[in-house]
Write an enzyme that holds these catalytic residues in place. Structure first.
Site, mmCIF file in Angstrom:
data_model
loop_
_atom_site.group_PDB
_atom_site.id
_atom_site.type_symbol
_atom_site.label_atom_id
_atom_site.label_comp_id
_atom_site.label_asym_id
_atom_site.label_seq_id
_atom_site.Cartn_x
_atom_site.Cartn_y
_atom_site.Cartn_z
ATOM 1 N NE ARG A 141 -8.264 11.517 8.715
ATOM 2 C CZ ARG A 141 -8.389 10.809 9.838
ATOM 3 N NH1 ARG A 141 -7.316 10.431 10.509
ATOM 4 N NH2 ARG A 141 -9.574 10.468 10.294
ATOM 5 C CB SER A 174 -14.151 13.905 5.633
ATOM 6 O OG SER A 174 -14.983 12.941 6.227
ATOM 7 C CD GLU A 177 -9.626 13.902 5.713
ATOM 8 O OE1 GLU A 177 -9.691 12.703 5.400
ATOM 9 O OE2 GLU A 177 -10.270 14.384 6.671
#
Length: 338
Positions: free
Chosen positions: A164, A238, A334
């Site tokens: 990520r 998420s 995130e």
């Protein structure tokens, strides 16, 4: 190009936070970028490029020029019997791209089905799901450096892709505009079906030799069953990354929770699902005012209707502290908080 002032951003992010941009415009033609950069200089306001708004949490009004990226186009650059290389404009919807490629029989991104957002945002996060990451298929990321207005092609080894993560999220944040991404896809796909939930669905549907569409359909159904629809309830999917921890920590958790899902990263590190940690911290379904953890998915923080960005930040800090006190693991966001 039309420049709007004091413009509501509520419909431009999936969290549906009611805040406003001091200035707002849409970019459908990359040729307009020079004019937008000049506006930035004359108004003395930095630029904020906005894709699908699916990975951002606004906590206040934005004293910048918010640029909604809407450029479109998918071009085949090279094609042979085995592979195809395509260039996709950054404003294209990511999942629509996946659907299009699957319909063409081009494999490589079917496991990334139903991930929200635009193509231009995908390399910034190095999006990933079900054993596949964007870096697995990227040829290059094509950008314009904002200080010089010079084109720069970032080959795969220049992108610094990680979990990520990328150079675009760190060293080059706010320094360029990604106008397109080149992907290399295959016509002879080796499907990645090793994730348990995919295997289970294939067995349940009695599919022994799946094709690209089978995998896409299964992943879409799994994601729909696990993740709340932002059109129904505000969320950014998420909220936290799955933490990578030393084996000493995962082994300690394993003693207390023999069923903990652990994914080996290296000889010294493991990955543990953030959703599992949150659920075992008794936070699934926890609500505080107009925000909370979704009742069916512990990894998702939701806006029940009228939450402010500050309230969501306060709640996510509470979640992080609770998980840390229980497992000695500090979760990382995130979602980009602005």
């Amino acid at each position: 190009m039309e420049l709007k002032e004091n413009y509501s951003l509520k419909n431009y992010s999936t969290f549906k936070i009611d805040c406003r941009a001091e200035y707002f415009c849409e970019l459908s033609d990359v040729d307009d970028l020079r004019e937008i950069v000049q506006l930035s200089k004359s108004l003395k306001r930095p630029l904020l490029f906005l894709g699908g708004g699916s990975n951002i949490l606004f906590t206040k009004d934005v004293e910048q020029i918010v640029v909604k990226v809407n450029n479109k186009g998918i071009d085949v650059l090279h094609e042979d019997d085995e592979n195809v290389e395509i260039e996709i404009a950054s404003g294209e919807d990511w999942d629509s791209l996946v659907k299009y490629c699957v319909s063409k029989g081009w494999g490589g991104i079917e496991n990334l089905s139903l991930i929200p957002g635009t193509v231009g945002a995908a390399p910034i996060q190095n999006i990933g799901a079900y054993g596949v990451e964007l870096k697995d298929v990227v040829v290059s990321v094509n950008a314009i450096l904002l200080d010089s207005m010079v084109n720069k092609v970032f080959e795969i080894d220049e992108c610094n892709f990680g979990y990520r993560n990328s150079i675009f999220k760190n060293e080059l944040k706010n320094k360029l505009f990604i106008y397109s991404v080149n992907l290399k896809l295959t016509k002879n796909s080796i499907l990645k079906t090793e994730y348990g939930s995919i295997k289970e669905e294939l067995n349940r549907r009695h599919i022994k030799s799946p094709n690209l569409k089978d995998i896409r359909d299964i992943i879409c159904d799994i994601r729909k069953s696990k993740l709340p629809d932002p059109k129904v309830i505000g969320n950014a999917g998420s909220f936290f990354k799955n933490p990578i921890v030393p084996k000493s920590i995962s082994e300690k958790i394993l003693l207390d929770y023999p069923d903990v899902p652990i994914y080996k990263i290296s000889e010294s590190e493991d990955k543990i699902p953030a959703g599992w940690l949150i659920e075992k911290s008794s936070l699934k379904g926890k609500r505080s005012g107009e925000t909370g953890i979704h009742k069916d998915q512990a990894l998702v923080i939701v806006n029940y209707g009228n939450a402010t960005g500050e309230e969501i930040v306060k709640f996510k800090d509470f979640v992080k502290q609770t998980v840390y006190e229980k497992f000695n693991i500090l979760l990382q966001e995130e979602v980009n908080i602005f």
